[in-house]
Design a protein around this motif. Structure first.
Motif, short mmCIF file in Angstrom:
data_model
loop_
_atom_site.label_atom_id
_atom_site.label_comp_id
_atom_site.label_asym_id
_atom_site.label_seq_id
_atom_site.Cartn_x
_atom_site.Cartn_y
_atom_site.Cartn_z
N ILE A 372 0.82 -1.21 0.00
CA ILE A 372 0.00 0.00 0.00
C ILE A 372 0.85 1.26 0.00
O ILE A 372 0.60 2.19 -0.76
N LYS A 373 1.89 1.30 0.82
CA LYS A 373 2.78 2.47 0.82
C LYS A 373 3.51 2.60 -0.50
O LYS A 373 3.74 3.71 -0.99
N GLU A 375 2.33 1.67 -3.46
CA GLU A 375 1.37 2.21 -4.42
C GLU A 375 1.23 3.72 -4.26
O GLU A 375 1.13 4.46 -5.24
N GLU A 376 1.22 4.18 -3.01
CA GLU A 376 1.11 5.62 -2.76
C GLU A 376 2.29 6.37 -3.37
O GLU A 376 2.12 7.41 -4.01
N LYS A 377 3.49 5.83 -3.16
CA LYS A 377 4.68 6.49 -3.69
C LYS A 377 4.66 6.51 -5.22
O LYS A 377 5.04 7.50 -5.85
N GLU A 378 4.21 5.39 -5.83
CA GLU A 378 4.15 5.33 -7.29
C GLU A 378 3.13 6.33 -7.82
O GLU A 378 3.35 6.98 -8.84
N ASN A 379 2.00 6.46 -7.12
CA ASN A 379 0.97 7.41 -7.55
C ASN A 379 1.47 8.85 -7.43
O ASN A 379 1.17 9.70 -8.27
N GLU A 380 2.24 9.11 -6.36
CA GLU A 380 2.78 10.45 -6.17
C GLU A 380 3.80 10.81 -7.25
O GLU A 380 3.87 11.94 -7.73
N SER A 381 4.60 9.80 -7.64
CA SER A 381 5.62 10.06 -8.66
C SER A 381 4.99 10.15 -10.06
O SER A 381 5.50 10.84 -10.92
#
Length: 381
Positions: A372-373, A375-381
């Motif tokens: 989950i963390k 995925e969050e980082k990938e979405n932010e990038s």
């Protein structure tokens, strides 16, 4: 001359008396010393015996500390469960209610007397979108009729009743909401807000309804809540619900809300001499990177490490395991089969329940970190 002899004899007699008296005192002192020695030896012997017995008792207590602790904690748990069941079966005396509808996403119950925060509790029957608020010991202050402030846009129904010494408020919502309680001297307010606004993920934990008391100790629930709060995970604990629930109801709820992980634990008895464990997953439901298979692997690793139960392997969930087979979100189920002797041992059951909690903690922690963390980082990038 005769007088001198008489005096001498008298003096000799007197001297003999003194000598005899002195001898008697010596004997008495010797006898007293012997008695003191015997008393001293008795005291020393008693002290040694007491020390040995105390050491043996301490060793025995340390050896069986888990047993005593398990019995004590299980005893307190059963007492609490029995009290809950007694209250649940007690008659409900309805309080007449009227409503003032306001579009403020809140429920306000007026109070005639202030209520301590420790006497206010709220339980979520999440499969029914229902909240149950209990005011302990408030029945004597509750009038026969009361006007509530409500919001019909988010509440389907509200009921107030007395049950033994408590006052209970049941709120049925039109959807899923989070809540916040606020109490002052004149009112109890429940503020509702949309679910998920402040959470990174959502997790649903399922145990069979008849086995829900495995997680009933407050410190165990607090540990799960703590790890969830640390990762900003909205946690739904099916064992916290007092009204009967099924696998189908729980997974329907999880599917509807798009839960990020559904964790199921089922513990049964086996005729085998050794406990075993199987992980169930749903490979038919597949999404890249993170799915039921990924979740089942993480969960199995955590349970195998912490419980030390022999892992038999992974299986595809069948039609009887709808918590996984009907899931459209990542869902996994661990089935543990215990030997008869372990099922009948209070200490073994208590220790296993604690390990189940630890394994669930580790699973939530690992899933959030691995998937989950990320995925969050990938979405932010």
């Amino acid at each position: 001359m005769q007088t001198e002899n008489t005096e001498t004899q008298a003096l000799n007699k007197k001297s003999g008396f003194i000598e005899k008296a002195a001898l008697t005192r010596a004997e008495a002192e010797q006898l007293l010393a012997e008695k003191r020695d015997r008393i001293y030896h008795c005291v020393m012997t008693a002290s040694i015996v007491f020390a040995v017995v105390s050491a043996v008792m301490m060793m025995a207590f340390k050896r069986y500390e888990g047993f005593f602790d398990a019995n004590s904690r299980i005893g307190l748990l059963m007492e609490s469960v029995n009290m809950q069941e007694t209250k649940a079966s007690a008659p409900k005396l309805n309080v007449r209610t009227t409503f003032r509808d306001e579009n403020n996403s809140r429920l306000v119950l007026p109070l005639k007397e202030p209520v301590a925060d420790s006497n206010i509790s709220i339980r979520e029957e999440f499969t029914q979108n229902k909240f149950v608020i209990t005011l302990q010991g408030y029945s004597k202050y509750m009038p026969n009729s009361v006007e509530l402030v409500s919001d019909s846009s988010i509440m389907d129904a509200v009921g107030v009743y007395r049950q033994q010494e408590d006052v209970v408020v049941e709120v049925y919502c039109v959807g899923r909401y989070d809540y916040e309680l606020a109490a002052d001297d004149s009112a109890l307010t429940v503020n509702f807000r949309e679910t998920g606004e402040q959470y990174t993920a959502s997790a649903v934990i399922w145990l069979p309804y008849e086995d829900r008391n495995r997680l009933a100790l407050p410190e165990w629930r607090q540990r799960l809540e703590k790890v969830a709060a640390a990762h900003q995970v909205r946690l739904y604990l099916a064992p916290d619900m007092q009204e009967e629930y099924t696998q189908a109801e729980v997974i329907q709820f999880a599917n509807d809300m798009h839960a990020d992980l559904v964790l199921g634990v089922q513990i049964d008895k086996t005729q085998e001499p050794q406990a075993t464990m199987t992980a169930l997953c749903n490979t038919a439901y597949f999404i890249p990177d993170y799915n039921s298979a990924n979740l089942s692997v993480v969960m199995a690793e955590a349970f195998a490490e912490i419980t030390a139960v022999q892992m038999k392997g992974f299986e595809e969930a069948g039609s009887s395991d709808v918590l996984v087979s009907e899931a459209t979100v990542p869902s996994a189920l661990i089935k543990i089969s215990l030997a008869q002797k372990d099922m009948e041992s209070v200490e073994s059951e208590y220790q296993l329940n604690g390990k189940v909690v630890s394994a669930l903690e580790k699973t939530i922690d690992e899933v959030v970190k691995r998937y989950i963390k990320v995925e969050e980082k990938e979405n932010e990038s």
